[in-house]
Design an enzyme around this catalytic site. Structure first.
Site, PDB file in Angstrom:
ATOM      1  N   MET E   1       0.667  -1.384  -0.155  1.00 49.14           N
ATOM      2  CA  MET E   1       0.047   0.192  -0.030  1.00 49.14           C
ATOM      3  C   MET E   1       0.900   1.259   0.065  1.00 49.14           C
ATOM      4  SD  MET E   1      -1.128   2.356   2.849  1.00 49.14           S
ATOM      5  CE  MET E   1       0.497   2.466   2.546  1.00 49.14           C
ATOM      6  N   PRO E   2       0.972   2.195  -0.967  1.00 51.06           N
ATOM      7  CA  PRO E   2      -0.102   1.889  -2.163  1.00 51.06           C
ATOM      8  C   PRO E   2       0.274   0.831  -3.079  1.00 51.06           C
ATOM      9  CG  PRO E   2       1.742   3.906  -2.563  1.00 51.06           C
ATOM     10  CD  PRO E   2       1.653   3.274  -1.123  1.00 51.06           C
ATOM     11  N   PHE E   3      -0.746   0.572  -3.766  1.00 49.20           N
ATOM     12  CA  PHE E   3      -0.603  -0.615  -4.818  1.00 49.20           C
ATOM     13  C   PHE E   3      -1.086   0.039  -6.197  1.00 49.20           C
ATOM     14  CE2 PHE E   3      -2.501  -3.987  -7.506  1.00 49.20           C
ATOM     15  CZ  PHE E   3      -1.582  -4.810  -7.480  1.00 49.20           C
TER      16      PHE E   3
END
Lengths: 62, 62, 62, 62, 62, 62
Positions: E1-3
C-alpha cells in the site's frame, strides 16, 4: 503480494472487515504458502445501484 | 463471469447505469455467448481530479 | 476514460473482441455522452480453473 | 493505454495527484516508449479501515 | 500500500520493468510521503488484440 | 457479487485454487452474510518479474 481486492455491493462494518482480513490472510498463508506479512487485502464498497447482474441493477427498483 | 468493471470520471445517473447494464449484458450474451444471468457489471465513479490523461489532471484547472 | 475492463473465463476470438469493443464504445458514447475516442476497453482472459463461483472452480472437475 | 491504477489508503491533495500524474507519465513515456498522450492514470482513494496488511486493518485500532 | 497496477499493451523488457518500479516507487515515496518498503507495483501485459480504443482494436488489422 | 480478485506472483496448483475458493467463499458467506452462490473469485497469476516491492523487482536478480 498477494494482493486481494474485494468489490462488494453496500457496506461492511469494521468488525466484518477485520474478520474477513484475518481469515483470508490465514487462508493465503496456509494454503498458498505466502508469509502473512505480505498478504494485502483491499475493500471497494460501492452502492447497489452501481452493480448490474443478469441485465438489471442490483438495487431492484425496476 | 464475465465481470465488467467500468471506471468513469464523474457520475452517471441511475437511468444511464441501467441502460448501460442492459446493453452490455446483451452484447456479452449475443457476441460472447455468455448466459445473461452470469454477466456482472460494476461501476467505479471517481472525480475528474482523480484522473490523469497525457500528463495533466482531467479537471482542467492547470 | 471511461476505462472498461472485461474479465472472462476462457478466450474470445479476435472477431468477438472487435465486435464487443464496437458495441460497448457505441453504448458508452450514446448513453454516457462520452466521446468515442476516449473509450478504452481491455480484455483479461483467464482459464476456467482461475475462476470460482459459489465455492467451486468453474472448470467443473470436482 | 498504458492504464495505471493507483490504490491508496487515505487521500492525496490535488497537488500531489498532479505531480504524481506528471512524473508517472514522464516515466512511462521515457522508459516504456509510450506517447504521453496515451498514458492514463486513475486514483482510488479508500479509507485505512478498508485495507488489511499482514492480517490486521491498517487503521490500527486493534 | 499504495498498490499500483500497470496495464499495458504488449510486453516490457525486464530492464524497463525494473526502471519503472524504481521511478514510480521514488515518486510515491517523495510526493505521497509513503515509505518505499510499502510501495507495490504490478504489471499486466496483454496483447494489442485485447485493447480497444475509440471503437477499434489496437492491433490495427481492421 | 461480491467479486474477489487475487493477484499473485507465480502460480498456484489447481488444488490450491480449489481450497482458496472454498475457504474465501465460506468466509464471505459467514462473515459478510452473502449467499455463497453469489461469491465470485478470480485469480491473476503473473510472473515474479512483473512485481515490484520496495523499489525492486520480486524476482531478486538485481
Amino acid at each position: 503480494m498477494p494482493f486481494i481486492n474485494i468489490k462488494i455491493a453496500g457496506e461492511l462494518s469494521r468488525d466484518q472487515k477485520k474478520q474477513i482480513v484475518e481469515e483470508i490472510t490465514d487462508t493465503m498463508g496456509r494454503v498458498a504458502n505466502k508469509p502473512k506479512q505480505y498478504v494485502i487485502v483491499n475493500f471497494d464498497e460501492t452502492p447497489e445501484e452501481n452493480w448490474g447482474w443478469g441485465g438489471a441493477l442490483l438495487d431492484g427498483n425496476g
